[in-house]
Scaffold this motif. Structure first.
Motif, PDB file in Angstrom:
ATOM      1  N   TYR A 111      11.694  -0.979   4.893  1.00  0.00           N
ATOM      2  CA  TYR A 111      10.868  -0.736   4.067  1.00  0.00           C
ATOM      3  C   TYR A 111      10.020  -1.907   3.339  1.00  0.00           C
ATOM      4  CZ  TYR A 111       9.116   1.561  -0.749  1.00  0.00           C
ATOM      5  OH  TYR A 111       8.475   1.885  -1.532  1.00  0.00           O
TER       6      TYR A 111
ATOM      7  N   PHE B 247      18.896   3.376  -1.332  1.00  0.00           N
ATOM      8  CA  PHE B 247      18.266   2.067  -1.072  1.00  0.00           C
ATOM      9  C   PHE B 247      19.126   0.917  -0.773  1.00  0.00           C
ATOM     10  CE2 PHE B 247      15.656  -1.672  -2.461  1.00  0.00           C
ATOM     11  CZ  PHE B 247      14.574  -1.353  -2.026  1.00  0.00           C
TER      12      PHE B 247
ATOM     13  N   SER C 249      11.034   4.635  -7.250  1.00  0.00           N
ATOM     14  CA  SER C 249      11.694   4.061  -6.102  1.00  0.00           C
ATOM     15  C   SER C 249      12.169   2.591  -6.169  1.00  0.00           C
ATOM     16  CB  SER C 249      10.156   3.979  -5.231  1.00  0.00           C
ATOM     17  OG  SER C 249       9.151   3.283  -5.865  1.00  0.00           O
TER      18      SER C 249
ATOM     19  N   VAL D  82      14.968   2.041   3.102  1.00  0.00           N
ATOM     20  CA  VAL D  82      15.095   3.219   2.451  1.00  0.00           C
ATOM     21  C   VAL D  82      15.649   4.339   3.219  1.00  0.00           C
ATOM     22  CG1 VAL D  82      13.275   2.869   0.828  1.00  0.00           C
ATOM     23  CG2 VAL D  82      12.978   3.993   3.089  1.00  0.00           C
TER      24      VAL D  82
ATOM     25  N   HIS E 157      14.054  -0.879  -9.858  1.00  0.00           N
ATOM     26  CA  HIS E 157      14.035   0.459  -9.610  1.00  0.00           C
ATOM     27  C   HIS E 157      12.765   1.084 -10.548  1.00  0.00           C
ATOM     28  CE1 HIS E 157      15.349   3.764  -7.262  1.00  0.00           C
ATOM     29  NE2 HIS E 157      14.690   4.636  -8.009  1.00  0.00           N
TER      30      HIS E 157
ATOM     31  N   ARG F  64       7.275   4.809  -1.848  1.00  0.00           N
ATOM     32  CA  ARG F  64       7.973   6.071  -1.804  1.00  0.00           C
ATOM     33  C   ARG F  64       9.583   6.311  -2.168  1.00  0.00           C
ATOM     34  NH1 ARG F  64       7.378   3.690   3.144  1.00  0.00           N
ATOM     35  NH2 ARG F  64       9.027   3.645   4.888  1.00  0.00           N
ATOM     36  N   ALA F  65       9.799   7.303  -2.475  1.00  0.00           N
ATOM     37  CA  ALA F  65      11.043   7.344  -3.192  1.00  0.00           C
ATOM     38  C   ALA F  65      12.035   7.780  -2.007  1.00  0.00           C
ATOM     39  CB  ALA F  65      11.236   8.809  -3.774  1.00  0.00           C
ATOM     40  N   SER F  66      13.383   7.404  -2.250  1.00  0.00           N
ATOM     41  CA  SER F  66      14.611   7.699  -1.280  1.00  0.00           C
ATOM     42  C   SER F  66      15.698   8.044  -1.921  1.00  0.00           C
ATOM     43  CB  SER F  66      14.678   6.556  -0.781  1.00  0.00           C
ATOM     44  OG  SER F  66      15.145   5.465  -1.518  1.00  0.00           O
TER      45      SER F  66
END
Length: 220
Positions: A147, A194, A72, A138, A94, A189-191
């Motif tokens: 975010y 970004f 993330s 995100v 990241h 959390r991942a996306s």
């Protein structure tokens, strides 16, 4: 050495420093430590910490490739030292969150570090530094969500972080330093994309940058 191109000129970077655990407010810093602890990241030995990372990780590309689903972004103000002056831009540290559970230092080396293409002169924004607004968004399934958001008053002053690294008042030419981040709204959390901004409410100026994330499969 990495060549960076900004709207104001170019910079040759051969050292990348990522300052971590830089929260000015103890409560906010504890919150960030706790949210990372919740995903298995051990607390720091001291604060702030200065992680060294390969300068080649810096990228101004529109897309980065990552391995697996456990990465993330996080927006940070970034200083860029040149022979002429100190520049301010923004970037995303990241990070591979799974790797963080056993070594933050290793995690810093796993992913590319996106950095913006526009910059300001540090002396132009230093008087109102604490008022600058940092935010990120995100995107998943074509839906963008706020975010991170807050002012730089939440992060230790830039000059304090510069001096805390090697005891020097000036950031040497050829060094880029990430200054720390803000807690994630709704948890880390991942996306798939970004986006980030650094806004100066005094002048109405804004730095912005965005990148997409391509997830590569983990082959065993």
């Amino acid at each position: 050495m990495v060549h960076l191109a900004f709207d104001v000129g170019t910079a040759e970077i051969d050292e990348l420093v990522i300052a971590g655990w830089t929260g000015r407010d103890v409560t906010a810093l504890t919150h960030h430590i706790d949210e990372l602890k919740a995903i298995g990241v051990p607390p720091p030995s001291s604060v702030p910490l200065y992680y060294r990372a390969a300068a080649q990780l810096l990228t101004q590309a529109d897309t980065i490739d990552v391995l697996g689903e456990d990465t993330s972004g996080e927006v940070e103000p970034v200083l860029v030292g040149t022979p002429e002056r100190l520049w301010v831009t923004l970037g995303s540290d990241h990070t591979d969150r799974k790797a963080e559970t056993f070594s933050v230092a290793v995690a810093k080396q796993v992913c590319a570090k996106a950095i913006g293409r526009t910059a300001w002169r540090f002396e132009d924004v230093e008087p109102q530094w604490d008022k600058l607004i940092l935010r990120s968004f995100v995107e998943r399934d074509a839906r963008q969500t706020l975010y991170q958001e807050g002012t730089l008053a939440a992060i230790r002053p830039a000059r304090e972080l510069i001096q805390g690294w090697q005891g020097q008042k000036r950031l040497p030419a050829g060094v880029s330093m990430f200054l720390g981040t803000l807690p994630a709204i709704g948890g880390i959390r991942a996306s798939t994309r970004f986006a980030m901004e650094l806004e100066d409410p005094t002048t109405g100026r804004k730095l912005s940058h965005a990148y997409s994330i391509t997830t590569l499969p983990i082959v065993s």
